[in-house]
Design a protein around this motif. Sequence first.
Motif, PDB file in Angstrom:
ATOM      1  N   GLY A 107      -5.372   5.837  -0.271  1.00  0.00           N
ATOM      2  CA  GLY A 107      -4.222   5.403  -1.047  1.00  0.00           C
ATOM      3  C   GLY A 107      -4.560   4.279  -1.999  1.00  0.00           C
ATOM      4  O   GLY A 107      -5.717   4.058  -2.354  1.00  0.00           O
ATOM      5  N   TYR A 108      -3.511   3.556  -2.384  1.00  0.00           N
ATOM      6  CA  TYR A 108      -3.655   2.461  -3.340  1.00  0.00           C
ATOM      7  C   TYR A 108      -3.056   1.170  -2.774  1.00  0.00           C
ATOM      8  O   TYR A 108      -2.094   1.203  -1.999  1.00  0.00           O
TER       9      TYR A 108
ATOM     10  N   GLN B  64       3.744   4.458  -6.612  1.00  0.00           N
ATOM     11  CA  GLN B  64       4.559   3.986  -5.491  1.00  0.00           C
ATOM     12  C   GLN B  64       4.124   2.600  -5.040  1.00  0.00           C
ATOM     13  O   GLN B  64       4.956   1.746  -4.704  1.00  0.00           O
ATOM     14  N   ALA B  65       2.814   2.348  -5.031  1.00  0.00           N
ATOM     15  CA  ALA B  65       2.322   1.035  -4.623  1.00  0.00           C
ATOM     16  C   ALA B  65       2.841  -0.049  -5.554  1.00  0.00           C
ATOM     17  O   ALA B  65       3.270  -1.129  -5.116  1.00  0.00           O
ATOM     18  N   MET B  66       2.821   0.203  -6.859  1.00  0.00           N
ATOM     19  CA  MET B  66       3.304  -0.769  -7.835  1.00  0.00           C
ATOM     20  C   MET B  66       4.822  -0.941  -7.747  1.00  0.00           C
ATOM     21  O   MET B  66       5.343  -2.056  -7.876  1.00  0.00           O
ATOM     22  N   ALA B  67       5.538   0.171  -7.523  1.00  0.00           N
ATOM     23  CA  ALA B  67       6.993   0.087  -7.422  1.00  0.00           C
ATOM     24  C   ALA B  67       7.411  -0.727  -6.200  1.00  0.00           C
ATOM     25  O   ALA B  67       8.320  -1.580  -6.276  1.00  0.00           O
ATOM     26  N   ASP B  68       6.769  -0.468  -5.059  1.00  0.00           N
ATOM     27  CA  ASP B  68       7.083  -1.233  -3.848  1.00  0.00           C
ATOM     28  C   ASP B  68       6.755  -2.710  -4.043  1.00  0.00           C
ATOM     29  O   ASP B  68       7.499  -3.598  -3.591  1.00  0.00           O
ATOM     30  N   ASN B  69       5.642  -2.956  -4.717  1.00  0.00           N
ATOM     31  CA  ASN B  69       5.231  -4.339  -4.945  1.00  0.00           C
ATOM     32  C   ASN B  69       6.227  -5.066  -5.838  1.00  0.00           C
ATOM     33  O   ASN B  69       6.583  -6.231  -5.592  1.00  0.00           O
TER      34      ASN B  69
ATOM     35  N   ARG C  64       0.847  -1.197   0.000  1.00  0.00           N
ATOM     36  CA  ARG C  64       0.000   0.000   0.000  1.00  0.00           C
ATOM     37  C   ARG C  64       0.881   1.244   0.000  1.00  0.00           C
ATOM     38  O   ARG C  64       1.945   1.272   0.627  1.00  0.00           O
ATOM     39  N   ALA C  65       0.415   2.279  -0.701  1.00  0.00           N
ATOM     40  CA  ALA C  65       1.149   3.538  -0.792  1.00  0.00           C
ATOM     41  C   ALA C  65       0.176   4.651  -1.144  1.00  0.00           C
ATOM     42  O   ALA C  65      -0.928   4.397  -1.652  1.00  0.00           O
ATOM     43  N   PRO C  66       0.569   5.908  -0.916  1.00  0.00           N
ATOM     44  CA  PRO C  66      -0.330   7.027  -1.223  1.00  0.00           C
ATOM     45  C   PRO C  66      -0.637   7.163  -2.707  1.00  0.00           C
ATOM     46  O   PRO C  66      -1.710   7.659  -3.074  1.00  0.00           O
TER      47      PRO C  66
ATOM     48  N   ALA D  57      -7.773   1.368  -5.726  1.00  0.00           N
ATOM     49  CA  ALA D  57      -7.831   2.513  -4.822  1.00  0.00           C
ATOM     50  C   ALA D  57      -8.478   2.077  -3.517  1.00  0.00           C
ATOM     51  O   ALA D  57      -9.415   1.275  -3.508  1.00  0.00           O
ATOM     52  N   GLN D  58      -7.971   2.598  -2.399  1.00  0.00           N
ATOM     53  CA  GLN D  58      -8.471   2.227  -1.085  1.00  0.00           C
ATOM     54  C   GLN D  58      -9.217   3.407  -0.451  1.00  0.00           C
ATOM     55  O   GLN D  58      -8.762   4.560  -0.506  1.00  0.00           O
ATOM     56  N   PHE D  59     -10.368   3.111   0.160  1.00  0.00           N
ATOM     57  CA  PHE D  59     -11.178   4.139   0.796  1.00  0.00           C
ATOM     58  C   PHE D  59     -11.550   3.701   2.213  1.00  0.00           C
ATOM     59  O   PHE D  59     -11.709   2.501   2.487  1.00  0.00           O
TER      60      PHE D  59
END
Length: 246
Positions: free
Chosen positions: A121-122, A66-71, A60-62, A101-103
């Motif tokens: 975030g995502y 970033q979320a895809m890169a960390d993954n 998870r990332a803002p 997307a996360q809510f």
Amino acid sequence: MKLAAFALCTAALGAAIPVAAMAQTSVNIADQGPVVTLNVTESVEAAPDVVNVGTGVETRAPTAKQAMADNAQQMTALIAALSKAGIAKKDIQTSGVRLNAQFDYSPRNPDGTQAPPKFIGYEASNQLSVTLRDVKKVGDLLDRMVEAGATTISGPNFAIDDPAPLLVQARGAALKSARAQADFYAQAAGYRSARLLSISESNSGGNPPMPMMVRSFKADAAASTPIEPGQVSASVTLTVQYALEK
């Protein structure tokens, strides 16, 4: 003279009647005996020699980037760990990549009414399907996955790599059982024998039930994971029809 004329007329009339019209034809159709339809299932069990495990990484990332890169970073480390554990490249397959997307839907207004969802975030997810050909190493493999950064694990899903020999055994047992049942019905119903009419087959090549999803994290990996392979089965179902004969 009149008598002779009558005889001649009778002879002439007889000659005028076609021979086929005077013949008698008799056709006998044998009675069709009842048809028995049997559905017979037989299974043969054996120890599994291959296992499939699902694993993956969720991050998870803002931002989506970033979320895809960390993954990607964590998944690369996980795949490297699997390769180091001796898993062949052909036995590692991506089964799904997801970005959502996360809510947060929990906030409420001061008056108690539901507030609009809040974006937080995502979440990125990348899942793998891993085939292990040494059943004894399943527990060790699960531990290595978690140590390498896996955040989800599903399975294990035990199977038999080549179920053909087991299916041959199950098929023979099913046909033998169907024959015995057909003979029983024939004798019980007062018929002499049962004649085979048709056979159709469906089979299950040692595929076990759907695996249960298990979520694991690094903090949970202190103890070695015990795994019991048990037995799996290959099943054959025959639909067989027999005609009962007098």
